[in-house]
Enzyme design. Sequence first.
Site, PDB file in Angstrom:
ATOM      1  N   ASN A  10       0.867  -1.183   0.000  1.00 53.08           N
ATOM      2  CA  ASN A  10       0.000   0.000   0.000  1.00 53.08           C
ATOM      3  C   ASN A  10       0.900   1.229   0.000  1.00 53.08           C
ATOM      4  OD1 ASN A  10      -1.842   2.022   0.503  1.00 53.08           O
ATOM      5  ND2 ASN A  10      -2.313   1.373   2.603  1.00 53.08           N
ATOM      6  N   TRP A  11       0.944   1.886  -1.136  1.00 52.13           N
ATOM      7  CA  TRP A  11       1.874   3.014  -1.279  1.00 52.13           C
ATOM      8  C   TRP A  11       1.344   4.293  -0.643  1.00 52.13           C
ATOM      9  CZ3 TRP A  11       3.523   2.366  -7.165  1.00 52.13           C
ATOM     10  CH2 TRP A  11       4.135   1.116  -7.321  1.00 52.13           C
ATOM     11  N   LYS A  12       0.071   4.303  -0.258  1.00 52.48           N
ATOM     12  CA  LYS A  12      -0.557   5.486   0.365  1.00 52.48           C
ATOM     13  C   LYS A  12      -0.320   6.722  -0.503  1.00 52.48           C
ATOM     14  CE  LYS A  12      -0.141   3.209   4.785  1.00 52.48           C
ATOM     15  NZ  LYS A  12      -0.006   3.295   6.231  1.00 52.48           N
ATOM     16  N   HIS A  96      -9.497   1.145   5.161  1.00 51.92           N
ATOM     17  CA  HIS A  96      -8.186   1.343   5.795  1.00 51.92           C
ATOM     18  C   HIS A  96      -8.360   2.294   6.980  1.00 51.92           C
ATOM     19  CE1 HIS A  96      -4.097   2.559   6.550  1.00 51.92           C
ATOM     20  NE2 HIS A  96      -3.725   1.457   5.916  1.00 51.92           N
ATOM     21  N   GLU A  98      -6.711   4.681   8.050  1.00 47.80           N
ATOM     22  CA  GLU A  98      -6.485   6.113   7.774  1.00 47.80           C
ATOM     23  C   GLU A  98      -7.727   6.738   7.162  1.00 47.80           C
ATOM     24  OE1 GLU A  98      -2.794   5.515   5.657  1.00 47.80           O
ATOM     25  OE2 GLU A  98      -1.887   4.899   7.545  1.00 47.80           O
ATOM     26  N   GLU A 168      -5.138  -4.934  10.745  1.00 46.81           N
ATOM     27  CA  GLU A 168      -4.075  -3.948  10.920  1.00 46.81           C
ATOM     28  C   GLU A 168      -4.301  -3.185  12.225  1.00 46.81           C
ATOM     29  OE1 GLU A 168      -2.276  -2.718   6.900  1.00 46.81           O
ATOM     30  OE2 GLU A 168      -4.121  -1.580   7.147  1.00 46.81           O
ATOM     31  N   GLY A 174       2.744   2.258  10.704  1.00 46.52           N
ATOM     32  CA  GLY A 174       3.664   3.369  10.511  1.00 46.52           C
ATOM     33  C   GLY A 174       4.423   3.768  11.766  1.00 46.52           C
ATOM     34  N   SER A 214       3.685  -2.148  10.200  1.00 42.11           N
ATOM     35  CA  SER A 214       5.141  -2.228  10.338  1.00 42.11           C
ATOM     36  C   SER A 214       5.733  -3.588   9.945  1.00 42.11           C
ATOM     37  CB  SER A 214       5.571  -1.830  11.755  1.00 42.11           C
ATOM     38  OG  SER A 214       5.199  -0.481  12.032  1.00 42.11           O
ATOM     39  N   GLY A 235       2.920  -1.101   4.212  1.00 44.64           N
ATOM     40  CA  GLY A 235       2.985   0.305   3.836  1.00 44.64           C
ATOM     41  C   GLY A 235       4.411   0.712   3.532  1.00 44.64           C
TER      42      GLY A 235
HETATM   43  P1  PGA Z   1       3.010   0.268   7.545  1.00 48.00           P
HETATM   44  O1  PGA Z   1       1.514   0.484   6.961  1.00 48.00           O
HETATM   45  O2  PGA Z   1       3.520  -1.014   6.964  1.00 48.00           O
HETATM   46  O3  PGA Z   1       3.773   1.483   7.076  1.00 48.00           O
HETATM   47  O4  PGA Z   1       2.889   0.203   9.033  1.00 48.00           O
HETATM   48  C1  PGA Z   1       0.649  -0.586   6.812  1.00 48.00           C
HETATM   49  C2  PGA Z   1      -0.690  -0.124   6.284  1.00 48.00           C
HETATM   50  O5  PGA Z   1      -1.190   0.927   6.715  1.00 48.00           O
HETATM   51  O6  PGA Z   1      -1.302  -0.778   5.418  1.00 48.00           O
END
Ligand code: PGA
Length: 251
Positions: A10-12, A96, A98, A168, A174, A214, A235
């Site tokens: 997931n490149w966000k 997600h 976020e 998650e 993150g 992470s 991510g």
């Molecule tokens: P992260 O993000 O690997 O940077 O913790 C994971 C995600 O939000 O899908």
Amino acid sequence: MSRQLIAAGNWKMNTTLTDGIELAKAISQHAQSPKALVILTPPFVSLQGVHEAIKDNDAVKLAAQNCHVEEKGAYTGEVSIDMLMAVGVEYVLVGHSERRAYNHESNELLARKVDLVLSKNLTPIFCCGEALEIREAGTHIEFVANQLKESLFHLSKADFQKIVIAYEPIWAIGTGVTASPEQAQDMHKNIRTLIENQYSAETADGTSILYGGSVKPANAKELFSNPDVDGGLVGGASLKADSFGAIIDSF
Ligand code: PGA
């Protein structure tokens, strides 16, 4: 039914079109007969370019980070499911954390998005997971169970069998803090039991449940070796071909 192993990146809101195409090409080159299906989730504006870069590799698929809940209309700035399909998207992240946090997406709205994605024969990757306060209060199992109940358990068994779940924990996204392999396995097992109780043992056994938060080359193998962890939604570590490549090789 054997479930699919998946390494999803997931490149966000990272990578420009040029960066994204370069990254996708490098990952696709690396992913020759991988043990897991590889899914790339670039920003909307890079979807078409990334699709071009990966379309000759059957092991690499394209996902969108979101879609609008309505099929079309006066929704300035939004992107519809038909637009995503037209550029080669096969998977869509739904819920997600976020988007739940910054765009106030509710379980009810996410249920409608899941229905929309399935109605177009695309695969929702449904994200669930608890915040730190909930984990500390010890109510994380009930919290995640409620997310599944309110957004997924209205589905027929046939439809449920088409979805992918990503657990998650928000406190691990993150932050560099990863859930321990035991914490991940424990929640994944609980999710599988809920699916068994709602649908059937066969359905539960066939559902891919990914861990996210992470994931990195140093912990991927240990996480993915748990019996109920079928891969990862990654991510930060998916933004470099070498680290994501190492994660793909961790199965
Ligand atoms: P992260 O993000 O690997 O940077 O913790 C994971 C995600 O939000 O899908």
